[in-house]
Each structure stands twice: as structure tokens, then as C-alpha cells.
Design an enzyme around this catalytic site. Structure first.
Site, PDB file in Angstrom:
ATOM      1  N   TRP A  40       1.107  -0.838   0.393  1.00  0.00           N
ATOM      2  CA  TRP A  40      -0.214  -0.352  -0.298  1.00  0.00           C
ATOM      3  C   TRP A  40       0.435   1.675  -0.563  1.00  0.00           C
ATOM      4  CZ3 TRP A  40      -3.474   2.099   4.290  1.00  0.00           C
ATOM      5  CH2 TRP A  40      -4.321   2.984   4.305  1.00  0.00           C
ATOM      6  N   ARG A  41       1.167   2.152  -1.487  1.00  0.00           N
ATOM      7  CA  ARG A  41       1.591   2.663  -1.163  1.00  0.00           C
ATOM      8  C   ARG A  41       0.566   4.073  -1.030  1.00  0.00           C
ATOM      9  NH1 ARG A  41       5.871   4.413  -4.835  1.00  0.00           N
ATOM     10  NH2 ARG A  41       5.174   6.289  -4.167  1.00  0.00           N
ATOM     11  N   ARG A  70       6.242   6.759   0.859  1.00  0.00           N
ATOM     12  CA  ARG A  70       7.638   6.919  -0.193  1.00  0.00           C
ATOM     13  C   ARG A  70       7.795   8.702  -0.664  1.00  0.00           C
ATOM     14  NH1 ARG A  70      10.276   4.018   0.499  1.00  0.00           N
ATOM     15  NH2 ARG A  70      10.039   2.259  -0.603  1.00  0.00           N
ATOM     16  N   HIS A 113      16.745   3.634  -1.622  1.00  0.00           N
ATOM     17  CA  HIS A 113      16.832   3.854  -2.869  1.00  0.00           C
ATOM     18  C   HIS A 113      17.361   4.948  -3.635  1.00  0.00           C
ATOM     19  CE1 HIS A 113      12.602   2.685  -1.049  1.00  0.00           C
ATOM     20  NE2 HIS A 113      12.494   1.789  -2.709  1.00  0.00           N
ATOM     21  N   GLU A 158      13.574   9.792  -2.003  1.00  0.00           N
ATOM     22  CA  GLU A 158      13.635   8.029  -1.706  1.00  0.00           C
ATOM     23  C   GLU A 158      12.836   7.807  -3.289  1.00  0.00           C
ATOM     24  OE1 GLU A 158      15.497   5.451  -0.871  1.00  0.00           O
ATOM     25  OE2 GLU A 158      16.215   6.683   1.048  1.00  0.00           O
ATOM     26  N   ARG A 173      14.516  -8.548 -11.721  1.00  0.00           N
ATOM     27  CA  ARG A 173      13.547  -8.404 -11.232  1.00  0.00           C
ATOM     28  C   ARG A 173      13.016 -10.014 -11.728  1.00  0.00           C
ATOM     29  NH1 ARG A 173      10.732  -3.694 -10.045  1.00  0.00           N
ATOM     30  NH2 ARG A 173      11.996  -1.655 -10.883  1.00  0.00           N
ATOM     31  N   LYS A 182      16.101  -3.663   1.989  1.00  0.00           N
ATOM     32  CA  LYS A 182      15.426  -3.639   0.089  1.00  0.00           C
ATOM     33  C   LYS A 182      16.914  -2.758   0.136  1.00  0.00           C
ATOM     34  CE  LYS A 182      11.978  -1.828  -2.836  1.00  0.00           C
ATOM     35  NZ  LYS A 182      11.075  -1.194  -2.570  1.00  0.00           N
TER      36      LYS A 182
END
Length: 251
Positions: free
Chosen positions: A47-48, A81, A140, A85, A209, A167
Site C-alpha cells: 500500500w503506497r 515513499r 533507493h 527516496e 526483477r 531492500k
């Protein structure tokens, strides 16, 4: 490799798990996307929440999370986010920390994404660790691929800080950059044997990916309708490619 099991989903066992972002700005849109994710039989939903109109209304976000949990039986990642980033959201550090801390207490969110660049990071992580919610620590770079030493250092720092799932996601400028990311992933897999996520973004990095089973990355991001990062592959195609890499009968 060790495994991390959340709602019967074992990260680090078998194929990399397919995660799709849902980015609705209203509850109705979120639930529509959640239904589509269920129909596509994905493994994880992210969920962004940075796209959610009422992000700073704790009651509204908590209610949306509860409705998503009713709709989804699979693990849910809660992500805010920030612009630094790679997102588009302008949010104060205090508001970011408050939203993440709050989401970790509801019992409807399985994992929260916490950005490695957040100030007072250890205080925020300590608050989340007092809950049952797992932590994805993320880094990121949408401009470049840092050196192998830098990427390895970031992963190790995430481990030292207590990340359940480290990550890294970086942007390649050429094929050499993609190899840098894959070599870091292979080294981390061999040396530490624990679940992590490593992504080279954009078209050039697409191989990262779909090759996670080989290089150790346990989660890959696909798309339902809208991509949340460059290079994401449509869910059906992504699943076919993962299965193709997994099919040892072709070797």
C-alpha cells in the site's frame, strides 16, 4: 537461505514472491485495486500510502487499513515513499515518523517500509520493534548505481539496525551497473544467507526483477495497472518469467 514467514508466505523459499503496489488516493480506489490483486493471485500487496489523500488523518488511514485487511488474506506492506527516496510526497520528518509508528500498532499491517535516510532512525525503529509488525529497511537511488562497497555497506547497516527485510533499489546507466547490483546480491546471499530485496530499476535492470531465485532477492515488484517504479513488469508476464527461470528441466 533462511526464510521469513508472514501469513504463511515464506520469503526465501521457492520463487521470489510477487508484490504489487496499490496507489489509490481514496478508500474506494484502494479496495478496487485490492480486489484486482486478489484476482491476479499475487503474493504481497504494497500500500503506497503516500498517494492516499487523507494520509495525515490517522483515523482515516487506520480505517482504510482495516478495510484492506478484510479484503486481503496476503501480507500487506505499508509504505510512505518520500521525495528524497524517489516518491513525490513532501512530508515532514516528524509526520513521516508518526504515520509509520501509528501504522505499526494497528495489527492490520504486516510490514512497514522505513527509509534508511530518515533522521533519528534508531528511535523510529525501536518504536516499531515494540509491535508485531515487521520492518523493511529500504534505500533507493533513482539517479545512479552506487559502488558495490557502498551497496554492501547499506545492506549490512540495515541488518545491524534490525531490519527483517533489507531492500536496495538503484538505477543503472549501463549493463555494468546491473552486474554490480547482481554481484552484490550474490555476495550477500552467499555470505549472510538471509532474505533481502535487491532491484536494478528501469528497462536495463529488468533482469534483476526476474532472476531473484538465482541471486537471492526474495521479493519482486510487478504491476496491475500502474507502476510505482521504472521497469516493473505486468503481473502475468512476471509470473511466467519467474516460472521460466525456475524450470530446471530447461537446463
Amino acid at each position: 537461505m533462511e526464510t521469513l514467514t508472514i501469513r504463511e508466505t515464506a520469503f526465501g523459499s521457492g520463487l521470489p514472491k510477487i508484490c504489487v503496489p496499490i496507489m489509490g488516493d481514496t478508500v474506494e480506489e484502494l479496495l478496487e485495486e485490492a480486489t484486482l490483486a486478489t484476482e491476479q493471485q499475487v503474493d504481497v500487496v504494497e500500500w503506497r500510502a503516500d498517494f492516499f489523500t487523507d494520509l495525515l488523518n490517522e483515523g482515516a488511514v487506520k480505517k482504510a487499513a482495516a478495510l484492506l485487511r478484510e479484503r486481503l488474506q496476503i501480507p500487506v506492506i505499508f509504505t510512505v515513499r518520500t521525495k528524497r527516496e524517489g516518491g513525490t510526497l513532501e512530508i515532514s520528518d516528524a509526520d513521516y515518523a508518526a504515520v509509520i509508528r501509528s501504522a505499526s500498532t494497528w495489527g492490520t499491517i504486516d510490514m512497514v517500509d522505513v527509509e534508511l535516510t530518515q533522521p533519528d532512525l534508531e528511535t523510529l525503529l525501536a518504536a516499531v520493534k515494540h509491535t508485531a509488525t515487521r520492518i523493511i529497511l529500504s534505500s533507493h537511488d533513482f539517479e545512479k548505481t552506487p559502488s558495490a562497497d557502498e551497496l554492501t555497506a547499506r545492506l549490512l547497516r540495515m541488518v545491524q539496525l534490525g531490519a527483517d527485510l533489507p531492500k536496495i533499489a538503484v538505477m543503472p546507466k549501463n549493463s555494468t551497473d546491473v552486474l554490480v547490483l547482481l554481484r552484490v546480491a550474490e555476495h550477500f546471499k552467499q555470505q549472510y544467507g538471509r532474505p533481502f530485496i535487491a532491484i536494478s530499476m528501469g528497462h536495463k535492470g529488468m533482469i534483476s526483477r526476474v532472476s531473484g531465485e538465482l541471486f537471492g532477492s526474495v521479493l519482486t515488484f510487478g504491476t496491475l495497472e500502474k507502476a510505482s517504479a521504472p521497469g516493473q513488469v505486468e503481473v502475468g508476464q512476471l509470473r511466467s518469467l519467474l516460472e521460466l527461470f525456475h524450470d530446471t528441466s530447461l537446463l
